[in-house]
Design a protein around this motif. Structure first.
Motif: not given
Length: 297
Positions: A167-195
């Motif tokens: 998630i940390d890598r994705a946030a940095s890449y999305a902001a730096d390389e894709k010029k997207l606005r990113v917002a980490k969510l205040d959630v307990a975990g990785a919902f709707h994922s294999p975790l």
């Protein structure tokens, strides 16, 4: 949340009283105390507390709608709900009883909280991303960790879910390389994922003994973005925990299939009303987070 419905509708108040009775041995205190007694945000945001609280508030609102003559049940054409809201949609349509749905939602919340605490995961929103761009970010930054596109909520609003490092890598890449606005969510975990696979296994066991009825109207599945088919409910509710939520597809299906329908969002909150503005600003949603002041039973 839901105070106005409890105070103005005896039917809504009865839903909350019933939930307190059914959950009296499962929570540290009555559910209504979590909902109404200024519970601190950290406690109420725990998914094992939040899920039954949100579900019960939504169902109290639904009971109040008829009680206060705002909407009759026979006016219903189709139901849908985002993630947890799919249980409300199924209950409103008569596919699952309130008692069974509350049991499932409470177990689901606890199982997801346990899975989150047993793993190191999180979620990040990519503002301005379409599905292809989000998938590019996932491919570029996943490496050997779990990382998936978890929520396709609306055009320009995609949420990634996975291991915290990814998630940390994705946030940095999305902001730096894709010029997207990113917002980490205040959630307990990785919902709707294999975790969430451990939670899915526990939910599957609970669903095996749950009676599923034919719904009175079509109910949209988060996994497919289309109506549930005969026999699909158990399988798709389990898959929903580890699969992408295709909320935009659900809304687009309704727009195309029921072009003249009126849209209503049940309590609590205005999240779906806000998302609809990003999907189609021309659609006006009747939001029922609060009971109308002039309404009387």
């Amino acid at each position: 949340m839901g105070i106005s419905w409890r105070d103005r509708s005896p039917a809504a108040a009865k839903v909350i009283e019933t939930a307190d009775r059914l959950l009296q041995d499962q929570l540290h205190r009555p559910l209504s105390e979590y909902i109404f007694n200024n519970t601190d945000a950290a406690t109420l945001s725990r998914t094992d507390i939040a899920q039954p609280a949100i579900f019960v508030t939504s169902m109290a609102c639904w009971a109040g709608i008829t009680d206060l003559r705002i909407l009759q049940h026979d006016q219903l054409a189709v139901t849908a709900g985002l993630s947890l809201g799919e249980y409300t949609a199924l209950t409103v349509a008569g596919a699952i009883s309130f008692e069974d749905a509350l049991r499932l939602v409470t177990l689901r919340g606890r199982a997801m909280q346990d899975a989150a605490e047993a793993s190191d995961g999180g979620m990040v929103a990519l503002i301005g991303a379409d599905e292809a761009t989000a998938n590019d970010v996932v491919q570029a930054t996943r490496e050997n960790d779990i990382l998936v596109a978890a929520n396709f909520n609306a055009p320009g609003q995609v949420v990634l879910s996975g291991a915290s490092a990814a998630i940390d890598r994705a946030a940095s890449y999305a902001a730096d390389e894709k010029k997207l606005r990113v917002a980490k969510l205040d959630v307990a975990g990785a919902f709707h994922s294999p975790l969430m696979e451990p939670a899915a296994e526990r939910l599957a066991q609970a669903l095996e003994s749950t009676e599923i009825n034919l719904p009175s109207v079509p109910v949209l599945s988060n996994v497919t973005g289309a109506p549930h088919e005969m026999g699909s409910v158990r399988h798709l509710l389990v898959s929903q925990l580890t699969s992408s939520v295709r909320w935009a597809d659900c809304c687009n299906y309704i727009r195309q299939t029921y072009p003249d329908a009126s849209w209503t969002e049940l309590a609590p909150g205005r999240t779906l009303t806000g998302i609809m503005r990003k999907i189609d600003r021309k659609i006006k949603v009747q939001n029922l987070a609060e009971a109308p002041v002039e309404a009387e039973a």
